[in-house]
Design a protein around this motif. Sequence first.
Motif, PDB file in Angstrom:
ATOM      1  N   PRO B 188       0.827  -1.230   0.000  1.00  6.43           N
ATOM      2  CA  PRO B 188       0.000   0.000   0.000  1.00  6.43           C
ATOM      3  C   PRO B 188       0.856   1.274   0.000  1.00  6.43           C
ATOM      4  CG  PRO B 188      -0.906  -1.607   1.530  1.00  6.43           C
ATOM      5  CD  PRO B 188       0.400  -2.165   1.056  1.00  6.43           C
ATOM      6  N   SER B 189       2.029   1.223   0.607  1.00  6.34           N
ATOM      7  CA  SER B 189       2.921   2.391   0.638  1.00  6.34           C
ATOM      8  C   SER B 189       3.536   2.666  -0.732  1.00  6.34           C
ATOM      9  CB  SER B 189       4.057   2.129   1.629  1.00  6.34           C
ATOM     10  OG  SER B 189       4.879   1.071   1.153  1.00  6.34           O
ATOM     11  N   GLY B 190       3.371   1.755  -1.656  1.00  3.61           N
ATOM     12  CA  GLY B 190       3.982   1.913  -2.980  1.00  3.61           C
ATOM     13  C   GLY B 190       5.309   1.176  -3.099  1.00  3.61           C
ATOM     14  N   LYS B 191       5.771   0.605  -1.983  1.00  2.00           N
ATOM     15  CA  LYS B 191       7.057  -0.095  -2.002  1.00  2.00           C
ATOM     16  C   LYS B 191       6.946  -1.424  -2.746  1.00  2.00           C
ATOM     17  CE  LYS B 191       8.865  -1.658   1.901  1.00  2.00           C
ATOM     18  NZ  LYS B 191       9.489  -1.556   3.243  1.00  2.00           N
ATOM     19  N   LEU B 192       7.974  -1.726  -3.547  1.00  2.00           N
ATOM     20  CA  LEU B 192       8.013  -2.968  -4.320  1.00  2.00           C
ATOM     21  C   LEU B 192       8.864  -3.988  -3.566  1.00  2.00           C
ATOM     22  CD1 LEU B 192       7.294  -4.235  -7.133  1.00  2.00           C
ATOM     23  CD2 LEU B 192       9.517  -3.403  -7.915  1.00  2.00           C
ATOM     24  N   CYS B 193       8.277  -5.152  -3.220  1.00  2.00           N
ATOM     25  CA  CYS B 193       8.985  -6.164  -2.418  1.00  2.00           C
ATOM     26  C   CYS B 193       9.142  -7.460  -3.191  1.00  2.00           C
ATOM     27  CB  CYS B 193       8.207  -6.480  -1.141  1.00  2.00           C
ATOM     28  SG  CYS B 193       7.950  -5.066  -0.091  1.00  2.00           S
ATOM     29  N   THR B 213      13.973   1.029  -9.430  1.00  2.00           N
ATOM     30  CA  THR B 213      14.841   1.999  -8.750  1.00  2.00           C
ATOM     31  C   THR B 213      15.055   3.222  -9.634  1.00  2.00           C
ATOM     32  OG1 THR B 213      15.931   0.150  -7.654  1.00  2.00           O
ATOM     33  CG2 THR B 213      17.068   2.260  -7.577  1.00  2.00           C
ATOM     34  N   GLU B 214      15.311   2.982 -10.910  1.00  2.00           N
ATOM     35  CA  GLU B 214      15.501   4.097 -11.851  1.00  2.00           C
ATOM     36  C   GLU B 214      14.265   4.983 -11.949  1.00  2.00           C
ATOM     37  OE1 GLU B 214      18.567   1.625 -14.751  1.00  2.00           O
ATOM     38  OE2 GLU B 214      16.787   2.562 -15.645  1.00  2.00           O
ATOM     39  N   MET B 215      13.077   4.335 -11.762  1.00  2.00           N
ATOM     40  CA  MET B 215      11.823   5.095 -11.837  1.00  2.00           C
ATOM     41  C   MET B 215      11.511   5.782 -10.514  1.00  2.00           C
ATOM     42  SD  MET B 215       9.541   2.281 -13.897  1.00  2.00           S
ATOM     43  CE  MET B 215       7.956   3.085 -13.519  1.00  2.00           C
ATOM     44  N   GLY B 216      12.384   5.608  -9.520  1.00  2.00           N
ATOM     45  CA  GLY B 216      12.189   6.279  -8.233  1.00  2.00           C
ATOM     46  C   GLY B 216      11.308   5.522  -7.259  1.00  2.00           C
ATOM     47  N   MET B 217      10.994   4.230  -7.558  1.00  2.00           N
ATOM     48  CA  MET B 217      10.195   3.434  -6.608  1.00  2.00           C
ATOM     49  C   MET B 217      11.089   2.954  -5.481  1.00  2.00           C
ATOM     50  SD  MET B 217       7.733   0.941  -8.900  1.00  2.00           S
ATOM     51  CE  MET B 217       6.703   0.279  -7.565  1.00  2.00           C
ATOM     52  N   GLU B 218      10.500   2.830  -4.296  1.00  2.00           N
ATOM     53  CA  GLU B 218      11.220   2.230  -3.188  1.00  2.00           C
ATOM     54  C   GLU B 218      11.144   0.704  -3.358  1.00  2.00           C
ATOM     55  OE1 GLU B 218      11.174   2.110   1.701  1.00  2.00           O
ATOM     56  OE2 GLU B 218       9.550   3.141   0.627  1.00  2.00           O
TER      57      GLU B 218
END
Lengths: 248, 248
Positions: B188-193, B213-218
């Motif tokens: 839900p936080s937008g973090k990719l796991c 990472t390049e797209m600025g995702m955590e």
Amino acid sequence: MTYHILNGELLPAATAAIGLNDLALLRGYGVFDFFSVHRGRPVFLEDHLQRFQRSAALYELSLPVSVEALREQIFKLIRACDMQEGGISLILTGGYAEDGFHADTPPNLLILSRPPVPRFADKQRVETPIKLITHRFVRELPEAKGLNYARALRSQAAMKAAGAGEILYTDGQRVLETYRSNVFLVMPSGKLCTAGSDVLQGITRKYVLQLATEMGMETETGDIPLSHLAKAKEVFLTGSGKGVFPVS
Amino acid sequence: MTYHILNGELLPAATAAIGLNDLALLRGYGVFDFFSVHRGRPVFLEDHLQRFQRSAALYELSLPVSVEALREQIFKLIRACDMQEGGISLILTGGYAEDGFHADTPPNLLILSRPPVPRFADKQRVETPIKLITHRFVRELPEAKGLNYARALRSQAAMKAAGAGEILYTDGQRVLETYRSNVFLVMPSGKLCTAGSDVLQGITRKYVLQLATEMGMETETGDIPLSHLAKAKEVFLTGSGKGVFPVS
């Protein structure tokens, strides 16, 4: 001359070959069984045929021929090879899959003739027991003879370095089996113990248990704590290839 | 016409065959890799060659040719098949073993041409996500691509009955991988796991993490509790065959 049978066809062993899309080759998907041939006769054939069918069922594979036809093919191979002493491997693969995953054909059935497993005279065997190394490992579906022996084959260098003849599998608590034998312990009380579950229900194991009972030995089939290994008076392995084998 | 390469020899796919004493066939002993061919070019070839070598080393198998020779054979096969869209499977087996266990020869090297994996247009893919069923299972040596897919193949009936497209493996606590994909969760936080250990280090996984990472995702690579599955905003799978695939 030596022959194999592939899907009912008798082929010279040197040139017998199977298509590259077979799922045993591509995905390790299949089951097998092995029995000895002694004086031209398969040893405990009906037990092995029963177990082979059970392994196939556990792997959701169907025999492409009747058990009667399979039995006839086995005798045909023994005659063709003029085999007096030797062994037969049965292999049932997942079949051919053009996409490398979903079978397009029924399983492929291989009946392979094998040279005799070296057997020592009884006296020499007892005097040259083998060493075991232990690994923490429980086979995925221990009741079936599946093709996944990668673990055992990958460990050949470690076995050689340790001068060991087999690898004893344990789940950390219990003595289970080796990669191709059942394990028996004779306890100081004289009781004969072997693992009850999470191991292959070996054919030689079955007859050793039967024989021990007939001889009036107390037997126990159940969980064997690892600590029993150090306490045991004797340890031996059983398998259709090797028969009964002492452990040092 | 379609070809395969077996130990350096280009053979028509329809008749290419391997001897019955090969240890992949007899014992499920071998490693593999798979990559797509797009517009006549292998996708992420160097990553796959590196992983194939790593898998072989983990299985104590030696490539019978140099990596340069292997690369040349791959390009030779793509040219021979005039392959624009498709895939290539690399398989390294334990070699031939007359006794069914101890290799007498170096490993056999197979380079198999594969039809393209069906890919949907992006829109259709997102609208037709697949269902997962879960199994408690940790692969024996998850970092390597070994041949043991018996578990997945044995479960095809269960998958069909559940209308599922893949099986998600878990050790009871953690989300691991499916039998042929890595698993990603968008929290839900937008973090990719995605799982860090006890899974295959996928090539598409690597590039998805890099791209995110390049797209600025955590991003987070580590243990994923099973409970996260229900909380995730989105779940998707990655693999060299299928690319990126949504889960319902």
